[in-house]
Structure formats: structure tokens, C-alpha cells
Design an enzyme around this catalytic site. Sequence first.
Site, PDB file in Angstrom:
ATOM      1  N   HIS A 161      -3.241   0.929  -1.972  1.00  0.00           N
ATOM      2  CA  HIS A 161      -3.389   0.767  -0.526  1.00  0.00           C
ATOM      3  C   HIS A 161      -4.868   0.617  -0.199  1.00  0.00           C
ATOM      4  O   HIS A 161      -5.727   1.129  -0.919  1.00  0.00           O
ATOM      5  CB  HIS A 161      -2.796   1.981   0.206  1.00  0.00           C
ATOM      6  N   ASP A 201       5.518   0.687   1.666  1.00  0.00           N
ATOM      7  CA  ASP A 201       6.255  -0.552   1.425  1.00  0.00           C
ATOM      8  C   ASP A 201       6.963  -0.565   0.076  1.00  0.00           C
ATOM      9  O   ASP A 201       7.867  -1.376  -0.141  1.00  0.00           O
ATOM     10  CB  ASP A 201       5.303  -1.751   1.509  1.00  0.00           C
TER      11      ASP A 201
END
Length: 454
Positions: free
Chosen positions: A332, A391
Amino acid sequence: MAEENVVFDERKINKLVDKCVNNSSIDFELYKKYDVKRGLRDVSGAGVLTGLTEISEIVSHTMIDMDYVPCNGVLRYRGIDIKDLVKGFLQEDRFGFEETVYLLLFGELPTKRELSSFNRMLSSSRQLPPFFVRDIVLKAPSKDMMNTLQRSVLSLYAYDENPDDVSLQNVLRQCIELIARVPMLSVYGYKAHRHFNADHSLLIRNPKPGYSTAENILYTLRPNGKFTRFEAKILDLALVLHAEHGGGNNSTFTNHVVTSSGTDTYSAIAASISSLKGPKHGGANLKVCKMFEDIKEKVKDWSDEDAIRAYLERLVKKEEFDRCGLVYGIGHAVYSISDPRAEVFKEFVKKLSVEKGKEDEFNLYNAVERIAPEVIAKERKMYKGVSANVDFYSGFVYNMLELPQELFTPIFAVSRIAGWSAHRLEELINGGKIIRPAYKSIAKHVKYVDIENR
């Protein structure tokens, strides 16, 4: 038509593209020379400070002896830890998205009476203007649902009696209506696509008063309108976890930039949708799903961790899947040790996998989550750690909920419009200057040459 083909023939286009490339390519070393923060991030991935916000806070590191030290990720909405927020409404067996929207917009948790009033406000706003579905959604169906959603949001401008008024009262009204209507626009856009592009029956069902956002998505999307409470609650949880993520993510920063120009709400939200459409932002969960389809095809025994590791090693070396070298869903821009949203989500993903008979697939996801950071660390020089982000699991959840993949990114927009709306209001309250960062020109100065001598 023939003349157009001559103008845009492949040879001429390629020649023009070559001109673009030759005259627009910048030496990478110049970015270092002028200390340009590409992507508005430094070498460690930390974002350049461009604003202040009270809407949410992301914590990914602590300062020890003037050094950045990674820590377990924390996400707070209006100062409240996301884990505590989720625990609160789940313990009381309530849906949480509407409460979360209220918190993000108004800065405090609603009382029972305030939440009930706000839910009625959203419910009364879900119905689209008369003939909107017929005249806008069904007239020009697109194969890309984000394109449809963006166009539909922009079209609502024409149905608003006061679209350009940027007073807080009017913008708040517009934002609440959009928060209520974007779920319906997404579902109806998909239904139109299925009917006109895939020859399926067309069934447009009106939203049901009293249903939550998650319930209405499942009710209007599914042919029989039926769903279990647990299905609706896990979709509701997904909406809560995606509702907001700081002012610096690409689509929210886009909203700040566009809002600072003084434009209308529909344009600002449509701009954010344009950003979210990009596969580097909102399309991540779909890439995860497609990556796992490839893994499941090539790793025959999903319990064989050596085979999983070998696949991931080839993947990182750009020898598998799309050959980009990325393990989608791992890593991320901000978090390193852990993404709190993924931590919250994982427990419920496991429960849903049991209910849906997908435990083996969940175990495969779990194995990849554990092994991938080791493989990435071995193959690449990293400035910070990597872990599963939200996600990584969301696409798996949407598949188990039988949501079509075309709606994965629109569902993200359904959720994130809460954060976009809060940030638009915050920009209007505290702004004043148009956002305009600097770009340094490195072009050589040349003299104009008249057309006969070029």
C-alpha cells in the site's frame, strides 16, 4: 467516414505519437536534480504534505529518535478508530454505513433520533428524477460501468434547479442526494449494459424504503430481490471500510483540486469518479481477482505452499499473469506492517467463505497473504514493508456475494462518495485559494521560425 479514416490512419498516428514521445520525454535524472517529489511522494513513499483535514487520519509509522519507524496501521474516522466504529454497530446488530456517512459529514456520531432522521433523508433521496433512467441510463449504455456512472452524475446537473450554487446548504443537499443515488445509478447502469450489450432481460426495480444502502444494492441488483441478512451486513461492512481514506488518495485529492476552482458538485464528484476508474486506484480488487484466477489455474494443489511460493517468485520476476511484477493486493502507498481495514475485513471474509463453501479458496488467499511479503522482500529492495491491503479480500467477497465484476469499482464509488462529499465541504469551508502546485520547465528556449522556412 472515408475521409476520417485517411486522417486517422495508423501510419500517420504512429508518426505523430513519435513526435509526442521525442519532444516530451524527460530525463529521469532531472527529477533527482530538482528534487521533484514524483507522485507527490518522497523516496520512502510518504506523501508530501499539501493540506490539513479533520475527516480521517491514517497512521502507518511512529517517530523514534527522529526516525520513521513502521507500526501497525491505524485508520480513524473523525478521530474514532475504525475498529471501534465497526465493533460498535456490529455488537448492536445494526447496519453501519449510514451512521458512518453521518460521522464523516458532520464530525460526530448521530443519536438514535438523528440517525433515524438522516436515514429517512437518504431514503427519500434514492428515487431518481422522473424519466431519468429512461432518458439517460438506458439511452446510451456503456460496457464500462464507471463511464456510465460518471455520465449519469454529470447528467443530474441538468435536473437540479440550482446546480451552480456552492453555498454550504446547497452543496450539502446535493451531496446527500448523490450519496443516496449513486448506488441506484450503478445498479441501473449495469442492468442497461446487460440488456443492450449482452441480450439479458431488463428489470429495473425501485429502491425499497426502509432498506439500508447495502440492502438496496442487493435488492435492486438480484433478479429475485432476495438476500440474507449476513450478506447485506458484510456488504455494508465493505462500504464502511472503503468510505474514506484521507485527503491524499488520488480521487479525494482530485476532489479537493477541482472543488478549489469553485466548480459545481456534480463536476467535482464526476472528476473523483474519473480518478477512481484508473486501475492504479479503484480497479485494484478486480486485478486481485484476475490474478487469483491465474493462480488457481496454474497451482493445481492449493494447499501446496511450495508451489504457491514458486508461482509468486515467477510473478515478481514478471514471468506470470500480466508480467508487471506486481502481487496485486499486497502493499500500500501508506501502510507497511498492516492495513487495519484488511484486518477487520478478514474475519468476516472467513465466515462468509464457510457459508458459501469457499473455505479452500479462502485458505489459498490466506497462504498468498502470508508468503507474498517474504517473496517481495527477497526479490526487491524495499524502503518499507508490505502487507495485504483491503482490496486483497474485497474482490473475493464481492464474488461470493455474486456481484458482477463490472460493478466492483462502482461499489467502491458508492462507498467513497461519503468521503468525497465530506472533503468537498471541508475544502469549501476552509479553502479560498485554487490549488496550483508548481511544475518547473526544462524546455530549451528556441526562436520562432516562419512556416516557409521550417
